[in-house]
Design a protein around this motif. Structure first.
Motif, PDB file in Angstrom:
ATOM      1  N   LEU A 243       0.833  -1.206   0.000  1.00  0.00           N
ATOM      2  CA  LEU A 243       0.000   0.000   0.000  1.00  0.00           C
ATOM      3  C   LEU A 243       0.863   1.250   0.000  1.00  0.00           C
ATOM      4  O   LEU A 243       0.581   2.224  -0.714  1.00  0.00           O
ATOM      5  CB  LEU A 243      -0.927  -0.010   1.213  1.00  0.00           C
ATOM      6  N   THR A 244       1.941   1.236   0.787  1.00  0.00           N
ATOM      7  CA  THR A 244       2.870   2.372   0.811  1.00  0.00           C
ATOM      8  C   THR A 244       3.449   2.629  -0.576  1.00  0.00           C
ATOM      9  O   THR A 244       3.516   3.773  -1.037  1.00  0.00           O
ATOM     10  CB  THR A 244       4.014   2.110   1.809  1.00  0.00           C
ATOM     11  N   CYS A 245       3.852   1.556  -1.260  1.00  0.00           N
ATOM     12  CA  CYS A 245       4.436   1.694  -2.595  1.00  0.00           C
ATOM     13  C   CYS A 245       3.413   2.229  -3.592  1.00  0.00           C
ATOM     14  O   CYS A 245       3.737   3.082  -4.435  1.00  0.00           O
ATOM     15  CB  CYS A 245       4.978   0.351  -3.073  1.00  0.00           C
ATOM     16  N   GLU A 246       2.177   1.754  -3.485  1.00  0.00           N
ATOM     17  CA  GLU A 246       1.141   2.239  -4.392  1.00  0.00           C
ATOM     18  C   GLU A 246       0.893   3.730  -4.187  1.00  0.00           C
ATOM     19  O   GLU A 246       0.702   4.483  -5.153  1.00  0.00           O
ATOM     20  CB  GLU A 246      -0.144   1.451  -4.188  1.00  0.00           C
ATOM     21  N   LYS A 247       0.903   4.157  -2.942  1.00  0.00           N
ATOM     22  CA  LYS A 247       0.701   5.582  -2.659  1.00  0.00           C
ATOM     23  C   LYS A 247       1.865   6.417  -3.193  1.00  0.00           C
ATOM     24  O   LYS A 247       1.664   7.478  -3.780  1.00  0.00           O
ATOM     25  CB  LYS A 247       0.553   5.791  -1.148  1.00  0.00           C
ATOM     26  N   GLU A 248       3.083   5.931  -2.989  1.00  0.00           N
ATOM     27  CA  GLU A 248       4.260   6.657  -3.469  1.00  0.00           C
ATOM     28  C   GLU A 248       4.268   6.748  -4.993  1.00  0.00           C
ATOM     29  O   GLU A 248       4.743   7.726  -5.562  1.00  0.00           O
ATOM     30  CB  GLU A 248       5.541   5.967  -2.988  1.00  0.00           C
ATOM     31  N   ALA A 249       3.733   5.718  -5.648  1.00  0.00           N
ATOM     32  CA  ALA A 249       3.749   5.676  -7.112  1.00  0.00           C
ATOM     33  C   ALA A 249       2.826   6.713  -7.748  1.00  0.00           C
ATOM     34  O   ALA A 249       2.950   7.007  -8.939  1.00  0.00           O
ATOM     35  CB  ALA A 249       3.364   4.286  -7.601  1.00  0.00           C
ATOM     36  N   THR A 250       1.910   7.281  -6.967  1.00  0.00           N
ATOM     37  CA  THR A 250       0.974   8.257  -7.531  1.00  0.00           C
ATOM     38  C   THR A 250       1.640   9.587  -7.851  1.00  0.00           C
ATOM     39  O   THR A 250       1.078  10.386  -8.606  1.00  0.00           O
ATOM     40  CB  THR A 250      -0.195   8.512  -6.559  1.00  0.00           C
ATOM     41  N   ALA A 251       2.835   9.807  -7.319  1.00  0.00           N
ATOM     42  CA  ALA A 251       3.499  11.108  -7.502  1.00  0.00           C
ATOM     43  C   ALA A 251       3.689  11.438  -8.978  1.00  0.00           C
ATOM     44  O   ALA A 251       3.539  12.599  -9.380  1.00  0.00           O
ATOM     45  CB  ALA A 251       4.836  11.129  -6.767  1.00  0.00           C
ATOM     46  N   ASN A 252       4.047  10.470  -9.788  1.00  0.00           N
ATOM     47  CA  ASN A 252       4.170  10.730 -11.228  1.00  0.00           C
ATOM     48  C   ASN A 252       3.301   9.776 -12.048  1.00  0.00           C
ATOM     49  O   ASN A 252       3.595   9.479 -13.200  1.00  0.00           O
ATOM     50  CB  ASN A 252       5.631  10.648 -11.685  1.00  0.00           C
ATOM     51  N   LEU A 253       2.220   9.314 -11.429  1.00  0.00           N
ATOM     52  CA  LEU A 253       1.211   8.481 -12.108  1.00  0.00           C
ATOM     53  C   LEU A 253       1.831   7.246 -12.752  1.00  0.00           C
ATOM     54  O   LEU A 253       1.561   6.915 -13.912  1.00  0.00           O
ATOM     55  CB  LEU A 253       0.459   9.305 -13.163  1.00  0.00           C
ATOM     56  N   LYS A 254       2.671   6.557 -11.974  1.00  0.00           N
ATOM     57  CA  LYS A 254       3.278   5.326 -12.485  1.00  0.00           C
ATOM     58  C   LYS A 254       2.220   4.268 -12.771  1.00  0.00           C
ATOM     59  O   LYS A 254       1.201   4.184 -12.083  1.00  0.00           O
ATOM     60  CB  LYS A 254       4.241   4.740 -11.439  1.00  0.00           C
ATOM     61  N   ARG A 255       2.515   3.433 -13.764  1.00  0.00           N
ATOM     62  CA  ARG A 255       1.751   2.200 -13.898  1.00  0.00           C
ATOM     63  C   ARG A 255       2.152   1.289 -12.752  1.00  0.00           C
ATOM     64  O   ARG A 255       3.338   1.163 -12.453  1.00  0.00           O
ATOM     65  CB  ARG A 255       2.069   1.516 -15.223  1.00  0.00           C
ATOM     66  N   VAL A 256       1.192   0.641 -12.120  1.00  0.00           N
ATOM     67  CA  VAL A 256       1.472  -0.235 -10.982  1.00  0.00           C
ATOM     68  C   VAL A 256       0.866  -1.606 -11.243  1.00  0.00           C
ATOM     69  O   VAL A 256      -0.328  -1.724 -11.536  1.00  0.00           O
ATOM     70  CB  VAL A 256       0.905   0.339  -9.658  1.00  0.00           C
ATOM     71  N   ARG A 257       1.701  -2.617 -11.151  1.00  0.00           N
ATOM     72  CA  ARG A 257       1.205  -3.996 -11.175  1.00  0.00           C
ATOM     73  C   ARG A 257       1.209  -4.478  -9.733  1.00  0.00           C
ATOM     74  O   ARG A 257       2.257  -4.500  -9.081  1.00  0.00           O
ATOM     75  CB  ARG A 257       2.065  -4.892 -12.056  1.00  0.00           C
ATOM     76  N   ARG A 258       0.050  -4.849  -9.215  1.00  0.00           N
ATOM     77  CA  ARG A 258      -0.107  -5.136  -7.794  1.00  0.00           C
ATOM     78  C   ARG A 258       0.463  -6.508  -7.427  1.00  0.00           C
ATOM     79  O   ARG A 258       0.676  -7.357  -8.294  1.00  0.00           O
ATOM     80  CB  ARG A 258      -1.581  -5.046  -7.410  1.00  0.00           C
ATOM     81  N   PRO A 259       0.720  -6.730  -6.128  1.00  0.00           N
ATOM     82  CA  PRO A 259       1.277  -8.015  -5.685  1.00  0.00           C
ATOM     83  C   PRO A 259       0.380  -9.186  -6.071  1.00  0.00           C
ATOM     84  O   PRO A 259      -0.851  -9.070  -6.104  1.00  0.00           O
ATOM     85  CB  PRO A 259       1.348  -7.858  -4.162  1.00  0.00           C
ATOM     86  N   SER A 260       1.013 -10.321  -6.357  1.00  0.00           N
ATOM     87  CA  SER A 260       0.256 -11.520  -6.711  1.00  0.00           C
ATOM     88  C   SER A 260       1.115 -12.743  -6.445  1.00  0.00           C
ATOM     89  O   SER A 260       2.325 -12.637  -6.257  1.00  0.00           O
ATOM     90  CB  SER A 260      -0.164 -11.483  -8.188  1.00  0.00           C
ATOM     91  N   THR A 261       0.481 -13.901  -6.419  1.00  0.00           N
ATOM     92  CA  THR A 261       1.210 -15.166  -6.230  1.00  0.00           C
ATOM     93  C   THR A 261       0.792 -16.132  -7.332  1.00  0.00           C
ATOM     94  O   THR A 261       0.097 -17.119  -7.087  1.00  0.00           O
ATOM     95  CB  THR A 261       0.909 -15.773  -4.846  1.00  0.00           C
ATOM     96  N   PRO A 262       1.210 -15.876  -8.566  1.00  0.00           N
ATOM     97  CA  PRO A 262       0.796 -16.739  -9.676  1.00  0.00           C
ATOM     98  C   PRO A 262       1.515 -18.085  -9.641  1.00  0.00           C
ATOM     99  O   PRO A 262       2.526 -18.263  -8.958  1.00  0.00           O
ATOM    100  CB  PRO A 262       1.223 -15.924 -10.905  1.00  0.00           C
ATOM    101  N   ASP A 263       0.998 -18.999 -10.409  1.00  0.00           N
ATOM    102  CA  ASP A 263       1.668 -20.278 -10.611  1.00  0.00           C
ATOM    103  C   ASP A 263       2.673 -20.056 -11.739  1.00  0.00           C
ATOM    104  O   ASP A 263       2.311 -19.997 -12.916  1.00  0.00           O
ATOM    105  CB  ASP A 263       0.643 -21.356 -10.990  1.00  0.00           C
ATOM    106  N   TRP A 264       3.941 -19.929 -11.374  1.00  0.00           N
ATOM    107  CA  TRP A 264       4.955 -19.593 -12.373  1.00  0.00           C
ATOM    108  C   TRP A 264       5.174 -20.723 -13.377  1.00  0.00           C
ATOM    109  O   TRP A 264       5.745 -20.490 -14.447  1.00  0.00           O
ATOM    110  CB  TRP A 264       6.272 -19.241 -11.689  1.00  0.00           C
ATOM    111  N   THR A 265       4.752 -21.925 -13.046  1.00  0.00           N
ATOM    112  CA  THR A 265       4.941 -23.042 -13.970  1.00  0.00           C
ATOM    113  C   THR A 265       3.860 -23.084 -15.046  1.00  0.00           C
ATOM    114  O   THR A 265       3.987 -23.826 -16.020  1.00  0.00           O
ATOM    115  CB  THR A 265       4.945 -24.388 -13.213  1.00  0.00           C
ATOM    116  N   ALA A 266       2.807 -22.308 -14.871  1.00  0.00           N
ATOM    117  CA  ALA A 266       1.709 -22.297 -15.840  1.00  0.00           C
ATOM    118  C   ALA A 266       2.085 -21.474 -17.065  1.00  0.00           C
ATOM    119  O   ALA A 266       3.055 -20.709 -17.060  1.00  0.00           O
ATOM    120  CB  ALA A 266       0.451 -21.737 -15.184  1.00  0.00           C
ATOM    121  N   ASP A 267       1.296 -21.627 -18.125  1.00  0.00           N
ATOM    122  CA  ASP A 267       1.483 -20.822 -19.334  1.00  0.00           C
ATOM    123  C   ASP A 267       1.371 -19.341 -18.958  1.00  0.00           C
ATOM    124  O   ASP A 267       0.350 -18.903 -18.430  1.00  0.00           O
ATOM    125  CB  ASP A 267       0.393 -21.201 -20.344  1.00  0.00           C
TER     126      ASP A 267
END
Length: 288
Positions: A243-267
């Protein structure tokens, strides 16, 4: 008289910034242990100054890398896969140290090598898939084409220190972006060894920069940096830090990809390829 026991040389790995391996300007390091608590090596503990230097290097490299042909970027990613194949045994040992069996570690490393090849193949195809000639009401050609966003900060996933790492770096750079990566804090050795591969490949210095150290110290600083154009928070597991990082990223309207736990072995699909692309649309009058 028996010979004295030999003292092992305890390696202290450095950072990877601008194609070189500098020490942290802070002089700090921290021990890296395997899953059983046995000492493996020391890793540099990057500071905010190191993060700034990495962003400068990535920013400097962006112009040349984004203008390289898609075919050339694909060649370079394929070359990285070739070099990983040549150091496969070392990567297997380092992944195994995280607690996997040798068989599982081997499978993990093979998947990481194949992932580089997979993304290399997309380099000259992504524009055709996501670009378009748009129908418009008027005597114009209207063409849309994807372009790289710029400098992308990436927080690598801690649970998959090689396959996950490759899966977040490759789609960023194959589309013409450059990146600053915060390696998995407790298992940084695969990232450091990958840096050694990148340094001796055809990848221009500064396209990928790898920092080891505290996720909580480096991530907010990169999120607030005005020369960072986007940030991938995939590897952050602390909701408050995210949440802190998302708030900091608003300063210059960065694109943000949020945290996730994907299955890295999947396509992996094309989702990550398009996460850090912008679409430029050009209008051109038709001839009479």
């Amino acid at each position: 008289m028996s010979e004295p026991a030999r003292l092992a040389v305890r390696k202290t790995y450095k950072l990877f910034i601008g194609g070189a391996f500098p020490r942290s300007e802070s002089g700090r390091s921290y021990p890296v242990n395997d899953a059983k608590g046995n000492f493996l090596a020391n890793a540099a503990k990057a500071s905010r100054k190191d993060a700034r230097d990495a962003v400068v290097a990535a920013h400097k490299a962006f112009s040349g890398w984004s203008r390289a042909t898609a075919y050339n970027r694909g060649q370079i990613l394929y070359r990285i896969a070739e070099m990983l194949e040549g150091r496969r045994a070392q990567f297997v040992d380092e992944v195994k140290a995280t607690g996997l069996s040798r068989t599982a570690a081997s499978t993990h490393v093979d998947a990481a090598i194949d992932r580089w090849v997979w993304y290399a193949g997309w380099s000259d195809k992504i524009t055709s898939i996501y670009g378009a000639a748009n129908p418009v009401a008027g005597p114009y050609f209207n063409l849309s084409t994807p372009e790289p966003t710029g400098v992308v900060a990436v927080v690598a996933p801690p649970a998959d220190p090689l396959l996950g790492l490759v899966s977040v770096i490759a789609p960023v750079i194959v589309t013409g972006n450059t990146c600053v990566v915060v390696a998995a804090e407790q298992a940084p050795l695969p990232a450091i060894t990958l840096a050694e591969v990148l340094a001796t490949s055809d990848l221009p210095g500064g396209v990928v920069n790898i920092l080891t150290g505290l996720q909580s110290e480096l991530s907010p600083w990169l999120a607030s940096h005005m020369d960072v154009n986007a940030i991938d928070l995939t590897g952050i597991t602390d909701p408050d830090l995210a949440l802190t990082c998302e708030k900091e990223a608003t300063a210059n309207l960065k694109r943000v990809r949020r945290p996730s736990t994907p299955d890295w072995t999947a396509d992996p699909g094309t989702d990550r390829l398009t996460s850090f692309l912008e679409v430029k649309t050009v209008w051109h009058p038709m001839g009479v």
